[in-house]
Scaffold this motif. Structure first.
Motif, PDB file in Angstrom:
ATOM      1  N   ARG A  35       0.833  -1.199   0.000  1.00 27.68           N
ATOM      2  CA  ARG A  35       0.000   0.000   0.000  1.00 27.68           C
ATOM      3  C   ARG A  35       0.868   1.249   0.000  1.00 27.68           C
ATOM      4  N   PHE A  36       1.872   1.263   0.868  1.00 27.95           N
ATOM      5  CA  PHE A  36       2.743   2.436   0.970  1.00 27.95           C
ATOM      6  C   PHE A  36       3.453   2.693  -0.367  1.00 27.95           C
ATOM      7  N   ALA A  37       3.996   1.616  -0.949  1.00 28.04           N
ATOM      8  CA  ALA A  37       4.751   1.762  -2.201  1.00 28.04           C
ATOM      9  C   ALA A  37       3.849   2.252  -3.325  1.00 28.04           C
ATOM     10  N   THR A  38       2.658   1.673  -3.415  1.00 26.79           N
ATOM     11  CA  THR A  38       1.739   2.042  -4.482  1.00 26.79           C
ATOM     12  C   THR A  38       1.321   3.502  -4.358  1.00 26.79           C
ATOM     13  N   GLU A  39       1.037   3.912  -3.143  1.00 25.96           N
ATOM     14  CA  GLU A  39       0.476   5.257  -2.956  1.00 25.96           C
ATOM     15  C   GLU A  39       1.536   6.337  -2.838  1.00 25.96           C
ATOM     16  N   GLU A  40       2.641   6.024  -2.173  1.00 23.65           N
ATOM     17  CA  GLU A  40       3.575   7.095  -1.822  1.00 23.65           C
ATOM     18  C   GLU A  40       4.823   7.133  -2.701  1.00 23.65           C
ATOM     19  N   ILE A  41       5.269   5.980  -3.207  1.00 17.86           N
ATOM     20  CA  ILE A  41       6.538   5.975  -3.947  1.00 17.86           C
ATOM     21  C   ILE A  41       6.316   5.916  -5.452  1.00 17.86           C
ATOM     22  N   ALA A  42       5.437   4.997  -5.869  1.00 16.37           N
ATOM     23  CA  ALA A  42       5.276   4.768  -7.311  1.00 16.37           C
ATOM     24  C   ALA A  42       4.969   6.047  -8.094  1.00 16.37           C
ATOM     25  N   PRO A  43       4.153   6.944  -7.567  1.00 19.04           N
ATOM     26  CA  PRO A  43       3.845   8.143  -8.357  1.00 19.04           C
ATOM     27  C   PRO A  43       5.051   9.067  -8.595  1.00 19.04           C
ATOM     28  N   LEU A  44       6.140   8.858  -7.852  1.00 18.93           N
ATOM     29  CA  LEU A  44       7.315   9.727  -8.006  1.00 18.93           C
ATOM     30  C   LEU A  44       8.253   9.257  -9.116  1.00 18.93           C
ATOM     31  N   ASN A  45       7.992   8.060  -9.645  1.00 18.83           N
ATOM     32  CA  ASN A  45       9.015   7.407 -10.474  1.00 18.83           C
ATOM     33  C   ASN A  45       9.260   8.082 -11.822  1.00 18.83           C
ATOM     34  N   ARG A  46       8.224   8.611 -12.436  1.00 22.69           N
ATOM     35  CA  ARG A  46       8.406   9.269 -13.739  1.00 22.69           C
ATOM     36  C   ARG A  46       9.193  10.571 -13.587  1.00 22.69           C
ATOM     37  N   THR A  47       8.786  11.390 -12.621  1.00 25.60           N
ATOM     38  CA  THR A  47       9.496  12.652 -12.406  1.00 25.60           C
ATOM     39  C   THR A  47      10.942  12.401 -12.005  1.00 25.60           C
ATOM     40  N   ALA A  48      11.153  11.357 -11.230  1.00 27.56           N
ATOM     41  CA  ALA A  48      12.520  11.030 -10.835  1.00 27.56           C
ATOM     42  C   ALA A  48      13.390  10.812 -12.064  1.00 27.56           C
ATOM     43  N   ASP A  49      12.786  10.262 -13.106  1.00 24.99           N
ATOM     44  CA  ASP A  49      13.535  10.014 -14.340  1.00 24.99           C
ATOM     45  C   ASP A  49      13.767  11.309 -15.112  1.00 24.99           C
ATOM     46  N   THR A  50      12.751  12.120 -15.238  1.00 25.51           N
ATOM     47  CA  THR A  50      12.891  13.313 -16.083  1.00 25.51           C
ATOM     48  C   THR A  50      13.696  14.407 -15.383  1.00 25.51           C
ATOM     49  N   VAL A  51      13.510  14.561 -14.083  1.00 22.01           N
ATOM     50  CA  VAL A  51      14.268  15.588 -13.362  1.00 22.01           C
ATOM     51  C   VAL A  51      15.635  15.044 -12.941  1.00 22.01           C
ATOM     52  N   GLY A  52      15.650  13.865 -12.388  1.00 19.92           N
ATOM     53  CA  GLY A  52      16.905  13.239 -11.973  1.00 19.92           C
ATOM     54  C   GLY A  52      17.492  13.868 -10.729  1.00 19.92           C
ATOM     55  N   ALA A  53      18.570  13.289 -10.264  1.00 12.70           N
ATOM     56  CA  ALA A  53      19.320  13.876  -9.149  1.00 12.70           C
ATOM     57  C   ALA A  53      20.223  14.971  -9.708  1.00 12.70           C
ATOM     58  N   ALA A  54      20.434  16.020  -8.920  1.00 12.65           N
ATOM     59  CA  ALA A  54      21.228  17.161  -9.407  1.00 12.65           C
ATOM     60  C   ALA A  54      22.390  17.419  -8.459  1.00 12.65           C
ATOM     61  N   TYR A  55      23.512  17.816  -9.041  1.00  8.47           N
ATOM     62  CA  TYR A  55      24.720  18.080  -8.265  1.00  8.47           C
ATOM     63  C   TYR A  55      25.097  19.546  -8.357  1.00  8.47           C
ATOM     64  N   GLU A  56      25.459  20.123  -7.221  1.00  7.76           N
ATOM     65  CA  GLU A  56      26.015  21.486  -7.256  1.00  7.76           C
ATOM     66  C   GLU A  56      26.907  21.693  -6.042  1.00  7.76           C
ATOM     67  N   ASN A  57      28.146  22.053  -6.281  1.00  6.17           N
ATOM     68  CA  ASN A  57      29.083  22.367  -5.196  1.00  6.17           C
ATOM     69  C   ASN A  57      29.126  21.322  -4.092  1.00  6.17           C
ATOM     70  N   GLY A  58      29.197  20.096  -4.464  1.00  3.55           N
ATOM     71  CA  GLY A  58      29.328  19.047  -3.465  1.00  3.55           C
ATOM     72  C   GLY A  58      28.009  18.556  -2.894  1.00  3.55           C
TER      73      GLY A  58
END
Lengths: 596, 596
Positions: B46-69
């Protein structure tokens, strides 16, 4: 990495697998000479290696860009395209009457591989133009030919294929774009097309769109489709460009790969309608489109070969340089990873895939050459059937292998393969479209099973299988010990293919669901076996050269053996899977009933 | 698309394939209850379906970002992680003494699949933390445990594994990062590590780095490696965070997939050295690292299952909605593409892969549970060997299938699959790393062949093969007609595996090159066959339920049949390819001699 067009391998395959020298010596009408053809291919290789290949990474990172209806291609593409066109490369297979070189299909397929190996995103522009030239040449009225062909062949104008609409992908029955007759004798088009490769760009003076559309009152389905020519800029009688036509690019897609190739949404007739001319007869558009599609299918298969070769070269270079672990050879330091058997396995598999798929594409082109230029009607008909049989295999098997080779290329690189700067991942992303466009590969399996197996009452497929048996026999009778178990494995695979073919043919009359259920595996089995025969034929040619004192091509025997002993043995299992028919799918609704 | 964690399928596999209810009823020490465990898994879903899964597409398009360490994770990750940690999910398998739930490995592997199906990029953070907890728990001094374990298990701090250096990927002999003893009893680290997953991020208060390094005068090779703990922020005796340690993130990688997961270059000791504490004994770092790696290997295998499931759900939804062509069922309009046999084949293949790989991961976790909590020493030893045998298969086979399923998912989507917005391509990109990290899959083949086949004098592998024979016999004796030829195909595959195993064992003494040449195919053969047995076992359980009046699980029989008749028949061919040994590779230098 340093990519070099694989000219000598291509020439060897044209000789040893496709028999091009024999074709031009005796069987093809026309005044061709092997040395001239070979030098054309070598020069294509030089141009691609020097002028196109270096643009491929930037094309991926920068990509094509869209703004206000205009598309900017990646840095260097427009310049390279201009030089490519000026060198005459747009006319390799085009008729001399309109400025082309009129060379055999085999030379054209060699060049197609060369352009696509250098940059698939770049090469798509000429690929589509060539298809459009083919359709126009076959079905266009003289007036259209005179106005459009020469600049298209000269590469000053490019061509597009406009089939797909949002509701009509592989199923052209659903095409809705409509055409209206206008008072000026021309037509007007209204509608939206998607996935149009190079539908808009900055590389040429004009873009010639070939568009499937429906006339008022046309029959439903594909029998109501007509083909039209609608240029981006209208063309005056003297060939000068006039006003902008009522067609524009609405956007381009953000894709997994081939970022340098703009994939356009094309909007026809937002205002007065896009001015267009009929190609061929009304409601007979599908036949004309099939001319384009068939040529494009072989070309797309060749893309699979090209990308596999490029991925292979890059992986090979990495495997020679990267040091990790110790190998069986001993020594103190770390060994280059190419010394590890599993890395050898991956590289040999990639190379085997390249040469097998290339051989199949060359066999297909040879059949097309004989179909066009064979000396007798019988020869031409037989060859046309053979080309029809082989085209779906060349398209689908080669592109599947392209994906597999590109993925192996990533794997050889280890963690570096997942890093975009390395470039190995780009090949995997670029490659992935080839199994989808020009008919998703599953559709080619169906085409092979339902439409190609019955050709000439089954004689076409029988002859092709007999050709494989003949190669196996030749290896058995005259091949040296370095062939290992090649002859045995190849015979068994041919028998497996033979048995599966008979079962499929039986089903065509009685149980089409079983034929459809097995179609993709059947195509795989056919390609795998035919590819092994191509490699074995090349190996025999290598041995024959060695008997004449030139041992340089002997390693082709070892490649044939590797493929036969390591990759081909699954053939009987594939046949067994096919003959289980549709029964294992029968409960699909229950099995797939819920997503959980 | 709407993704839902496959809770009921997971529970069924835990019961029918891994026998978890029997384990907790009789064989495992500890006070577990099936309903409680099932409700933990359901709540995770339930937690994964509701809270994590919806973030997966944006996580791909935005990605992690690096700046000054500093690294910024994708939108929503930090919040979701905080809630995830607060709900206690970081402690599923961790010891109760430090705040964990202390649940069986089987429950943990179920949860690992659930997090990764929701978002592989997100789930990597807990996956690495869990590995670090495992190594600390096993080898860390009491003082370290008291200071670090509780906040890590509570999810307030996360963990990393620092092995790889630019010159040392799979080969840890080449590790150069150095450690120096300091006057304060701690150590100082100097060096650079690459490919460090979640080496820096904004989701937790502190990051605990476990680092392989070399002490002065340490032996060369892996026997000179020690494991150290170096936190991002130093930790006072009372657990409060102090000064920033001399370790920083130098950059993050631009990767093919898992864009949301930062892959960091970590720089230790640019100034006075990164303050660090020894974990375990000096020069015994590898043993501690193996604790992390073994756990991580099963978890990565589970990622393969997870991504295959997610790709399957998305393809299934599309295939039900997208209409193209007419199906054999007739009707006027276009049919949903799921009615086409080739699409059914692709979806059934994906589903078969998911369930086969899941079953293998569950068998592995069950062995780990018995190895930890079995009642007798003999039982524990036998189970530990079984877990050791199955781990490379669970890792490599499952991740290969993950790639294949994700690629099939793209194919089901046709042209839309190549468009990034669709999301199918993301699964393919994300999945691709799993066959590479935690040891490239080829290395697991070697591990299986060289180190696992000899376990217990060969008895471990023999018992596992006998288990497959037993399943085949059970299908033959008590399975219904819906199993089709499952028993026969499974027996043949087991015989093929049996024969290949004997050949591999023979080679281990006499011809290690042949064993190495066949290792990857051997692992594939093992996984393919074992997976079929898992599906058959699930099918038998479905039939048993039906005999008790509950027919809801009967379609599992049809899935087992599909897999056995359509995918398994290549097993004898794989065995044949393996037994050809190293000879087909022997000429590799000549075959791969030039890139042209």
């Amino acid at each position: 990495m340093t990519y070099r067009s694989p000219v000598s391998d291509i020439l060897f395959s044209l000789k040893a697998v496709a028999g091009l020298p024999e074709l031009i010596a005796g069987k093809l009408d026309g005044d061709f000479d092997w040395d001239t053809l070979a030098s054309v291919i070598s020069e294509a290789g030089r141009f691609a290696t020097e002028e196109i290949a270096p643009l491929n990474r930037t094309a991926d990172t920068v990509g094509a860009a869209y703004e206000n209806g205009a598309v900017t291609t990646p840095p260097g593409f427009a310049d390279a395209y201009r030089r490519w066109a000026e060198a005459g490369w747009g006319g390799v297979s085009a008729p001399a009457e309109f400025g082309g070189m009129g060379l055999p299909h085999l030379v054209n397929v060699a060049c197609t591989e060369i352009w696509n190996g250098a940059s698939m995103a770049f090469a798509l522009c000429p690929l589509l133009t060539e298809g459009a030239i083919g359709a126009l040449k076959t079905y266009g009225a003289r007036e259209l030919l005179d106005r459009y062909l020469e600049p298209m062949i000269a590469g000053r104008w490019t061509g597009t294929m406009n089939l797909t609409e949002p509701q009509a992908g592989s199923d052209l029955n659903a095409v809705r774009t409509r055409a209206e007759r206008a008072d000026d004798g021309a037509y007007r088009l209204f509608g939206q097309k998607i996935f149009i490769t190079y539908g808009e760009h900055d590389m040429a003076e004009n873009i010639v769109h070939l568009v499937l559309a429906r006339l008022p009152g046309a029959p439903a389905g594909t029998r109501g489709l007509s083909l039209f020519l609608a240029p981006k800029f209208l063309v005056d009688a003297d060939g000068t460009l006039g006003a902008r036509n009522d067609v524009r690019c609405g956007s381009i897609e953000h894709k997994l790969g081939i970022h340098g190739s703009p994939t356009c949404v094309m909007i026809f007739g937002e205002n007065e309608g896009a001015k267009a001319w009929l190609v061929g007869e009304e409601n007979r558009g599908l036949a004309a489109m099939f001319v384009m599609m068939n040529a494009a299918r072989l070309a797309v298969g060749t893309q699979g070969v090209a990308i596999a070769e490029r991925a292979y070269q890059q992986a090979l270079e990495y495997a020679r340089e990267r040091r990790q672990g110790r190998s069986g050879k001993g020594g103190d330091g770390m060994a280059p990873i190419i010394e590890h058997p599993d890395v050898q396995r991956m590289l040999m598999t990639m190379k085997g895939y390249v040469h097998a798929a290339r051989g199949i594409c060359h066999l297909t082109a040879a059949a097309l050459d004989l179909a066009s230029h064979g000396r007798t009607e019988e020869e031409r008909t037989e060859a046309a059937n053979r080309a029809a049989l082989l085209t779906p295999i060349a398209k689908a098997f080669s592109t599947d292998l392209g994906d597999e080779a590109a993925s192996l290329g990533v794997q050889v690189h280890g963690g570096m393969g997942f890093i975009e700067q390395t470039g190995a991942a780009q090949h995997m992303r670029d490659s992935r479209i080839a199994a989808i466009y020009e008919g998703a590969n599953g559709i080619h399996g169906i085409d092979l099973a339902l439409r190609k197996l019955p050709l000439a009452g089954g004689a076409t497929v029988r002859n092709q299988i007999n050709w494989i048996y003949d190669v196996a026999r030749a290896v058995s009778e005259s091949g040296g010990g370095a062939f290992g178990a090649t002859a045995g494995r190849l015979s068994e695979a041919a028998e497996a293919l033979d048995g599966a073919t008979r079962e499929m043919q039986k089903w065509l009359a009685s149980d089409s669901e079983s034929a459809l259920a097995g179609a993709s595996s059947y195509l795989r089995l056919f390609g795998l076996t035919l590819g092994a025969a191509c490699l074995a034929k090349a190996g025999l040619a290598g041995e024959a050269l060695a008997a004449d004192g030139d041992a340089s091509e002997l390693p082709r025997v070892a490649l044939a053996r590797f493929y036969a002993e390591k990759l081909l043995p699954v053939a009987p299992g594939l046949a067994r899977s096919i003959v289980s028919g549709a029964a294992p799918l029968s409960a699909y609704e229950a099995v797939l009933a819920d997503a959980i």
